[in-house]
Design an enzyme around this catalytic site. Structure first.
Site: not given
Length: 139
Positions: A50-52
């Site tokens: 979910g991290c960019q």
């Protein structure tokens, strides 16, 4: 030093900077100071989903304390995970599980991040607590 004391110390340091760009430069510097993570640990199961940017996080138990290791392909993201490592590394699992991580809101960093990067802070904290829960049976 307790987790709350470490959080306050970090907030005090960040409050020395008058604008958010100086704070980010400081955070990036913290990321650059992280010990190198073994590239063999850059695996899918260690990625924070979910991290960019790509953020790898690993943890292990040493003498009933958790040691965290992290890396990222982004300097600012590596700095953000370094904030959490500074607060939680070397703590016992129970202390990590009960730690109030809302201190990150007091840093003022989220206000100048894209929503996906701001959400990454919550994901990092959650993953560290997940490791603490998993490793608590080993203490």
């Amino acid at each position: 030093m307790s987790i709350a004391d470490k959080q306050q110390q970090l907030l005090d340091e960040l409050n020395l900077f008058q604008d958010w760009t100086e704070r980010y430069e400081y955070v990036i510097g913290l990321g650059k100071q992280l010990p190198a993570m073994d590239p063999a640990l850059h695996t899918e199961d260690r990625l924070i989903k979910g991290c960019q940017s790509q953020v790898w996080l690993d943890a292990r138990i040493e003498d009933s304390h958790i040691r965290f290791f992290a890396d990222s392909d982004s300097l600012i993201t590596k700095g953000m995970i370094a904030l959490f490592i500074r607060i939680l590394d070397g703590e016992k699992p129970d202390a990590i599980l009960t730690a109030d991580m809302s201190f990150i809101d007091k840093t003022g960093l989220k206000e100048h991040l894209a929503p996906t990067r701001a959400n990454a802070l919550n994901l990092m904290s959650a993953q560290m607590k997940k490791y603490a829960l998993e490793l608590s049976s080993n203490t």
